[in-house]
Motif scaffolding. Sequence first.
Motif, PDB file in Angstrom:
ATOM      1  N   VAL A   1      31.697  41.228  35.065  1.00  0.00           N
ATOM      2  CA  VAL A   1      31.404  40.383  36.223  1.00  0.00           C
ATOM      3  C   VAL A   1      32.140  39.056  36.051  1.00  0.00           C
ATOM      4  N   LEU A   2      32.968  38.718  37.009  1.00  0.00           N
ATOM      5  CA  LEU A   2      33.721  37.469  36.965  1.00  0.00           C
ATOM      6  C   LEU A   2      33.290  36.579  38.122  1.00  0.00           C
ATOM      7  N   VAL A   3      32.822  35.381  37.791  1.00  0.00           N
ATOM      8  CA  VAL A   3      32.469  34.377  38.790  1.00  0.00           C
ATOM      9  C   VAL A   3      33.583  33.349  38.786  1.00  0.00           C
ATOM     10  N   ALA A   4      34.165  33.071  39.946  1.00  0.00           N
ATOM     11  CA  ALA A   4      35.370  32.247  39.960  1.00  0.00           C
ATOM     12  C   ALA A   4      35.478  31.401  41.213  1.00  0.00           C
ATOM     13  N   THR A   5      36.171  30.287  41.063  1.00  0.00           N
ATOM     14  CA  THR A   5      36.631  29.537  42.221  1.00  0.00           C
ATOM     15  C   THR A   5      38.034  30.056  42.552  1.00  0.00           C
ATOM     16  N   PRO A   6      38.422  30.046  43.822  1.00  0.00           N
ATOM     17  CA  PRO A   6      39.669  30.713  44.222  1.00  0.00           C
ATOM     18  C   PRO A   6      40.919  30.188  43.528  1.00  0.00           C
ATOM     19  N   GLY A   7      41.032  28.867  43.413  1.00  0.00           N
ATOM     20  CA  GLY A   7      42.247  28.305  42.831  1.00  0.00           C
ATOM     21  C   GLY A   7      42.481  28.741  41.403  1.00  0.00           C
TER      22      GLY A   7
ATOM     23  N   ALA B   1      46.554  36.961  33.228  1.00  0.00           N
ATOM     24  CA  ALA B   1      45.381  36.902  32.363  1.00  0.00           C
ATOM     25  C   ALA B   1      44.243  37.766  32.894  1.00  0.00           C
ATOM     26  N   VAL B   2      44.308  38.123  34.168  1.00  0.00           N
ATOM     27  CA  VAL B   2      43.258  38.941  34.753  1.00  0.00           C
ATOM     28  C   VAL B   2      43.866  39.884  35.788  1.00  0.00           C
ATOM     29  N   LYS B   3      43.328  41.094  35.832  1.00  0.00           N
ATOM     30  CA  LYS B   3      43.737  42.056  36.846  1.00  0.00           C
ATOM     31  C   LYS B   3      42.537  42.361  37.731  1.00  0.00           C
ATOM     32  N   LEU B   4      42.805  42.497  39.010  1.00  0.00           N
ATOM     33  CA  LEU B   4      41.735  42.685  39.981  1.00  0.00           C
ATOM     34  C   LEU B   4      41.789  44.052  40.661  1.00  0.00           C
ATOM     35  N   ASP B   5      42.569  44.966  40.097  1.00  0.00           N
ATOM     36  CA  ASP B   5      42.798  46.248  40.765  1.00  0.00           C
ATOM     37  C   ASP B   5      41.664  47.250  40.569  1.00  0.00           C
ATOM     38  N   GLN B   6      40.635  46.893  39.785  1.00  0.00           N
ATOM     39  CA  GLN B   6      39.513  47.810  39.606  1.00  0.00           C
ATOM     40  C   GLN B   6      38.183  47.192  40.043  1.00  0.00           C
ATOM     41  N   VAL B   7      38.269  46.160  40.883  1.00  0.00           N
ATOM     42  CA  VAL B   7      37.058  45.522  41.397  1.00  0.00           C
ATOM     43  C   VAL B   7      36.329  46.480  42.329  1.00  0.00           C
ATOM     44  N   GLU B   8      35.051  46.689  42.061  1.00  0.00           N
ATOM     45  CA  GLU B   8      34.238  47.583  42.871  1.00  0.00           C
ATOM     46  C   GLU B   8      33.393  46.826  43.901  1.00  0.00           C
ATOM     47  N   ILE B   9      33.007  45.589  43.552  1.00  0.00           N
ATOM     48  CA  ILE B   9      32.151  44.789  44.438  1.00  0.00           C
ATOM     49  C   ILE B   9      32.718  43.379  44.530  1.00  0.00           C
TER      50      ILE B   9
ATOM     51  N   ILE C   1      40.906  29.495  52.943  1.00  0.00           N
ATOM     52  CA  ILE C   1      41.159  30.752  53.634  1.00  0.00           C
ATOM     53  C   ILE C   1      42.438  31.433  53.139  1.00  0.00           C
ATOM     54  N   HIS C   2      43.489  30.645  52.881  1.00  0.00           N
ATOM     55  CA  HIS C   2      44.752  31.243  52.419  1.00  0.00           C
ATOM     56  C   HIS C   2      44.591  31.814  51.011  1.00  0.00           C
ATOM     57  N   ASP C   3      43.876  31.103  50.150  1.00  0.00           N
ATOM     58  CA  ASP C   3      43.628  31.618  48.803  1.00  0.00           C
ATOM     59  C   ASP C   3      42.785  32.886  48.851  1.00  0.00           C
ATOM     60  N   ILE C   4      41.798  32.912  49.742  1.00  0.00           N
ATOM     61  CA  ILE C   4      40.959  34.097  49.872  1.00  0.00           C
ATOM     62  C   ILE C   4      41.800  35.298  50.283  1.00  0.00           C
ATOM     63  N   ARG C   5      42.700  35.084  51.229  1.00  0.00           N
ATOM     64  CA  ARG C   5      43.567  36.174  51.674  1.00  0.00           C
ATOM     65  C   ARG C   5      44.461  36.669  50.543  1.00  0.00           C
ATOM     66  N   ARG C   6      44.935  35.745  49.711  1.00  0.00           N
ATOM     67  CA  ARG C   6      45.776  36.140  48.575  1.00  0.00           C
ATOM     68  C   ARG C   6      44.972  36.957  47.574  1.00  0.00           C
ATOM     69  N   VAL C   7      43.718  36.575  47.363  1.00  0.00           N
ATOM     70  CA  VAL C   7      42.862  37.338  46.456  1.00  0.00           C
ATOM     71  C   VAL C   7      42.591  38.726  47.027  1.00  0.00           C
ATOM     72  N   LEU C   8      42.265  38.794  48.316  1.00  0.00           N
ATOM     73  CA  LEU C   8      41.959  40.073  48.943  1.00  0.00           C
ATOM     74  C   LEU C   8      43.132  41.050  48.820  1.00  0.00           C
ATOM     75  N   ALA C   9      44.335  40.525  48.889  1.00  0.00           N
ATOM     76  CA  ALA C   9      45.521  41.380  48.807  1.00  0.00           C
ATOM     77  C   ALA C   9      45.674  42.024  47.435  1.00  0.00           C
ATOM     78  N   LYS C  10      45.015  41.479  46.434  1.00  0.00           N
ATOM     79  CA  LYS C  10      45.127  42.000  45.074  1.00  0.00           C
ATOM     80  C   LYS C  10      43.982  42.937  44.705  1.00  0.00           C
TER      81      LYS C  10
END
Length: 455
Positions: A128-134, A144-152, A167-176
Amino acid sequence: MSFDSLGLNADILRAVEEQGYREPTPIQSQAIPVVLAGRDLMASAQTGTGKTAGFTLPLLQRLIDKQPHAKGRRPVRALILTPTRELAAQIGENVRDYSKYLDIRSLVVFGGVSINPQMMKLRSGVDVLVATPGRLLDLEHQNAVKLDQVEILVLDEADRMLDMGFIHDIRRVLAKLPARRQNLLFSATFSDEIKGLAEKLLHNPEEVSVARRNTASEQVTQHVHFVDKKRKRELLSQMIGEGNWQQVLVFTRTKHGANHLAEQLGKDGITAAAIHGNKSQGARTRALADFKNGGVRVLVATDIAARGIDIEELPHVVNYELPNVPEDYVHRIGRTGRAAATGQALSLVCVDEHKLLRDIERVLKREVPRMAIPGYEVDPTIPAEPIVNGRQQQRGGGRGNGGGQGQGQRRGGNGGASSERSNAPRRPSRPQGDGAAKPAGANGRRRPVRKPVSA
């Protein structure tokens, strides 16, 4: 209803009981079954309603229900995005408390502190990773981190995320993230922007709401006191002293204003500390701890710095300055009157802020009751001065009344406290201060700065 009836693991229930919770709050009783069923969720809940447990408990249950991955480095399976450091730290603490009897690793990452220790901990793997977008994007950029196996995926305080320009950072995260995942969105208000984000993020979501749109807690007694701007601090000190207020959260619009007010209250014999984006994380943590344990009577905060402040039975919130965004008033006074407790919210309003008050009352759909203390009548000869926001200050080249600490931040924050990315040290575009030296020239010597000739 009890937590036992929600279908949670015995080890999770044991941890919940140790935290002193016996019955779920309305948001928990509604949200937990939806999350356990694997549905996407769009939830409206004010701060203080127990929403963090509303997504943390079923999230942990979902992770332990599924077969663990093959041995080796643990991938990030659940990602919780939050707008501020304080909120990230608070959620991270809750995750640790609720998962203490589970084989679950969690980590909190945010800016304003060294990135290297966070990278080291990620190498060992976390569930479980709790993070701020930046900071999350910084870590991802450095592999340092991969997000390709996030289930939730959880977006907490989504309205604040948008307010801060994430919003732009959120979109960048969603794309990963993988396309197939469960999405949980929590927001205090459902603006058109939030609904637009939800349409793109959520798939056939269940909607849960425990508060009417933009409604202040009915457990909070609200009052407005009209007072001249120059007499606000005097009135505040008198009310704290005469009322023997021992724990007061005070909001200002700017970081400079927070510092100045805390200093002035100290001169009045009232222990006070300021918390805002320019303070180091250590200083903010210490100030909050002192406030919680009674070492400091007054905590002066900007809007964004106050996000994530979770204090049980906080009795008093004071709007020393009204927020520029009326919805922020709801967030502010939501710091008191939490759970079954009651609280008082006082707004000190000068002639400059009458329009801001009208905007707030339009959102509340009612007038906030007025009060008056003899001796603090408003001087009718004082003209109203415009409250200039940060963008106008920048265009006009002026420093404003905050000495350059205006509300407008790089990410559009309204409260004068910047996000964790905008708090990172920046290389100055020119030497700062008279004693600074210019960069070394080709011969390696530093050229002294010439002081400007005064007019």
